[in-house]
Scaffold this active site. Structure first.
Site, PDB file in Angstrom:
ATOM      1  N   HIS A  11       0.995  -1.165   0.005  1.00 50.69           N
ATOM      2  CA  HIS A  11      -0.097   0.095  -0.120  1.00 50.69           C
ATOM      3  C   HIS A  11       0.797   1.261  -0.236  1.00 50.69           C
ATOM      4  CE1 HIS A  11      -3.216   3.048   0.944  1.00 50.69           C
ATOM      5  NE2 HIS A  11      -2.305   3.102   1.968  1.00 50.69           N
ATOM      6  N   HIS A  14       1.393   5.073  -2.512  1.00 49.71           N
ATOM      7  CA  HIS A  14       1.826   6.655  -1.948  1.00 49.71           C
ATOM      8  C   HIS A  14       2.680   6.937  -2.635  1.00 49.71           C
ATOM      9  CE1 HIS A  14      -1.237   7.390   1.138  1.00 49.71           C
ATOM     10  NE2 HIS A  14      -1.168   6.086   1.684  1.00 49.71           N
ATOM     11  N   SER A  31      -4.197   0.746  -4.467  1.00 51.80           N
ATOM     12  CA  SER A  31      -3.706  -0.520  -4.210  1.00 51.80           C
ATOM     13  C   SER A  31      -4.755  -1.296  -3.673  1.00 51.80           C
ATOM     14  CB  SER A  31      -2.920  -0.305  -2.749  1.00 51.80           C
ATOM     15  OG  SER A  31      -3.499   0.517  -1.601  1.00 51.80           O
ATOM     16  N   GLU A  90      -5.776   9.416   0.088  1.00 51.51           N
ATOM     17  CA  GLU A  90      -6.046   7.994  -0.084  1.00 51.51           C
ATOM     18  C   GLU A  90      -7.292   7.625  -0.991  1.00 51.51           C
ATOM     19  OE1 GLU A  90      -4.568   5.762   1.434  1.00 51.51           O
ATOM     20  OE2 GLU A  90      -3.683   6.747   3.201  1.00 51.51           O
TER      21      GLU A  90
HETATM   22 FE    FE Z   1      -2.275   5.226   3.098  1.00 48.01          FE
END
Ligand code: FE
Ligand code: PHE
Length: 295
Positions: A134, A139, A201, A182
């Site tokens: 993730h 990110h 993700s 997010e």
């Molecule tokens: Fe995150």
């Protein structure tokens, strides 16, 4: 080798979450097992295929520029050379979620904390807490984009400030992170695309966020976002759509202190509501904004 050192579990506004040591650790790259690398490879390949035409170009191009491949778990030291040259960000290894103030302070100094361990093979499709996949796959790529890189630093500084103001301010700021970093979508000339790390993700949410008729897709509105509750246990009921990273940067530049004070007078908005005045996007596939009254 995928056992993080948990310190304790704690009840927070994000549920019952593990709290980890705040120590910055060197990525124990030599310790990853063949299974660990294979888990990365499986997830990388699957998501990349899915994300062409679904994630924004900046995200996909950055993964390539950083040299991420399905072959092996990337080394933070190698990614850092590219990242430092592009935007001055540095990845640091951590055990997992950090206390909010530590997290904000890292961002404010252009350090992005990345969980060093990767999920087990039986957790391929879902893991409740952030892991290396993730953090790194989701990110890190957009930290290569100069505007997004500045946004993340500004967010960190804003977080330190909000932490000093109080719990309500922190909650408003957390919702902004949730609905942008997010779970953000971006409107491009080719149609709606994903930029949020929580979406890219996840296989299921990559499809759902763009292609399902179930969720709302609403034009970015800072105060609307700060008032909107979110779900941690299901796909989102609402996504907010930015027109560009510049829009995100400009809209979040003003001092939030008076905004926090104003929001305290207003009720929170349920995760799935559509309000008068919301700019609602017709579909995930690029059909544009609905005119007022079409909803
Ligand atoms: Fe995150
Ligand atoms: N402008 C915000 C403040 O004054 C800081 C911030 C910038 C927060 C960008 C989030 C994102 O608090």
């Amino acid at each position: 080798m995928n056992q993080p050192r948990r310190v304790e579990h704690q009840q927070t506004d994000k549920g019952y979450v593990p709290i980890y040591t705040t120590t910055v650790i060197e990525q124990p790259w030599e310790g990853y097992s063949a299974d660990d690398h294979a888990t990365w490879g499986t997830l990388y390949q699957r998501q990349r295929e899915l994300l062409v035409g679904r994630a924004c170009d900046e995200f996909l191009a950055a993964q390539d520029a950083m040299g991420m491949t399905p072959d092996r778990i990337p080394r933070f030291t190698e990614l850092n050379e590219v990242l430092r040259a592009a935007t001055g960000w540095t990845l640091i290894g951590v055990e997992g979620l950090l206390p909010e103030l530590d997290f904000f302070d890292h961002l404010a100094h252009r350090r992005f904390p990345v969980t060093w361990w990767i999920r087990r093979p039986d957790q391929i499709d879902y893991i409740a807490e952030p892991d290396l996949f993730h953090d790194l796959f989701g990110h890190v790529p957009l930290l290569m984009n100069p505007v997004f890189a500045d946004y993340m630093e500004a967010y960190g500084r804003g977080g330190v400030k909000a932490h000093g103001i109080g719990a309500d301010a922190l909650q408003y700021l957390t919702r902004l992170y949730w609905y942008t970093v997010e779970f953000g979508l971006i409107d491009t000339k080719d149609g709606l695309r994903i930029y949020g790390a929580g979406i890219v993700s996840s296989k299921g949410e990559s499809l759902y966020s763009l292609e399902s008729d179930a969720p709302n897709r609403i034009g970015f509105d800072l105060e609307r976002i700060m008032r909107t509750r979110y779900r941690i246990d299901t796909y989102q009921k609402t996504y907010f759509v930015i027109d560009s990273f510049e829009q995100l940067m400009d809209a979040t530049a003003p001092d939030f202190t008076p905004i926090y004070a104003r929001l305290a007078e207003q009720p929170a908005i349920p995760a799935g509501s559509v309000l008068d005045g919301d700019r609602v996007h017709a579909r995930g596939t690029g059909e544009g904004w609905l005119a007022d009254g079409d909803v």
